[in-house]
Motif scaffolding. Structure first.
Motif, short mmCIF file in Angstrom:
data_model
loop_
_atom_site.label_atom_id
_atom_site.label_comp_id
_atom_site.label_asym_id
_atom_site.label_seq_id
_atom_site.Cartn_x
_atom_site.Cartn_y
_atom_site.Cartn_z
N ARG A 33 0.86 -1.18 0.00
CA ARG A 33 0.00 0.00 0.00
C ARG A 33 0.90 1.23 0.00
NH1 ARG A 33 -3.21 -0.80 5.36
NH2 ARG A 33 -1.19 -1.70 5.94
N ILE A 34 0.63 2.17 -0.89
CA ILE A 34 1.47 3.36 -1.02
C ILE A 34 0.61 4.62 -1.07
CG2 ILE A 34 3.22 4.56 -2.40
CD1 ILE A 34 2.73 0.86 -2.97
N TRP A 92 -1.17 13.05 7.15
CA TRP A 92 -1.68 12.12 8.16
C TRP A 92 -3.05 11.57 7.77
CZ3 TRP A 92 0.13 9.88 12.68
CH2 TRP A 92 1.41 10.27 13.09
N ALA A 93 -3.91 12.42 7.24
CA ALA A 93 -5.25 11.98 6.84
C ALA A 93 -5.16 10.92 5.75
CB ALA A 93 -6.08 13.17 6.35
N ALA A 94 -4.24 11.11 4.80
CA ALA A 94 -4.07 10.14 3.72
C ALA A 94 -3.54 8.81 4.24
CB ALA A 94 -3.13 10.71 2.66
N VAL A 95 -2.55 8.87 5.12
CA VAL A 95 -1.99 7.64 5.69
C VAL A 95 -3.04 6.89 6.50
CG1 VAL A 95 -0.32 6.74 7.35
CG2 VAL A 95 0.39 8.46 5.66
N ALA A 100 -6.59 2.25 7.14
CA ALA A 100 -7.90 1.69 7.46
C ALA A 100 -8.46 0.83 6.33
CB ALA A 100 -8.88 2.81 7.78
N ALA A 101 -7.85 0.95 5.14
CA ALA A 101 -8.41 0.29 3.96
C ALA A 101 -7.82 -1.08 3.68
CB ALA A 101 -8.23 1.18 2.74
N PRO A 107 2.51 -4.14 3.74
CA PRO A 107 3.30 -2.96 4.09
C PRO A 107 2.72 -1.66 3.52
CG PRO A 107 4.73 -4.74 3.38
CD PRO A 107 3.33 -5.18 3.09
N LEU A 108 2.75 -0.62 4.34
CA LEU A 108 2.26 0.71 3.96
C LEU A 108 3.44 1.66 3.88
CD1 LEU A 108 0.16 2.92 3.50
CD2 LEU A 108 -0.34 2.87 5.94
#
Length: 211
Positions: A33-34, A92-95, A100-101, A107-108
């Motif tokens: 996840r990126i 932070w909102a994007a991360v 959550a998805a 790995p993120l």
């Protein structure tokens, strides 16, 4: 609405209550996840800028879950440019949305280009596996805002050989005391990476493989 490579529009909500325009692709069983942050809004940067679009398309095609977004005041995002302060909340909102998805086992990674790379360095969310930073100026905000610098998780800095703002030798000196940081020069490229974006695809593939 879904585009030709399976990405859909979505909306992020920041801690200070702004709605941000975003786009993501969430394939079943993604490899990684990126999240990708774009370059400086005051110089035309947005989530469709060259490097962001190149990485987004490549990573989606590689089976990754990918999220890109417009910082506050850009495109359909609410608010106005905040000179690197409020934009930290946008990252932070994007991360948090990407965390959550998907599964914790996937790995993120937080990526960014130029201004977006510096903003990425201000986020040390516990869900992150590492940072992939393209042509970071390393001066958008004070160095003490770069929470990732002392973090033990891996950081790869893809620094253009002829970067006008922060060439490899300067980036190496700046990051000499950072934890787990590597400088990867991008040969023949300047800060804007025109004609050299394929090398970023190769680099991010290597970074993800190392994770």
């Amino acid at each position: 609405m879904t585009d030709d490579f399976g990405a859909t529009a979505t909306t992020l909500t920041t801690a200070d209550g702004l709605s941000l325009e975003a786009q993501w692709a969430l394939p079943a069983g993604p490899r990684n996840r990126i999240v990708i942050a774009h370059p400086h809004p005051q110089y035309g940067g947005n989530m469709h800028s060259l490097v962001v679009s190149t990485l987004f398309t490549h990573l989606v095609g590689s089976g990754c879950a990918v999220l890109r977004f417009n910082f506050r005041g850009v495109g359909g995002s609410e608010g106005e440019h905040d000179f690197g302060e409020g934009e930290q909340l946008d990252v932070w909102a994007a991360v948090e949305a990407m965390a959550a998805a998907g599964s914790e086992q996937c790995p993120l990674v937080l990526a960014g280009w130029s201004f977006g790379a510096d903003m990425a360095l201000t986020c040390d969310a516990p869900e992150l596996a590492g940072w992939f930073l393209v042509a970071p100026p390393l001066r958008v905000v004070n160095a003490d805002r770069f929470k990732a610098a002392a973090d033990p998780r891996p950081k790869w800095l893809a620094v253009p050989e002829r970067d006008q703002f922060n060439p490899p030798d300067q980036a190496q000196a700046t990051t000499a005391d950072w934890a787990n940081a590597e400088i990867h020069p991008v040969g023949g490229a300047d800060h804007f990476l025109v004609g050299r974006t394929d090398r970023l695809n190769t680099l991010i593939d290597g970074f993800l493989a190392d994770l």
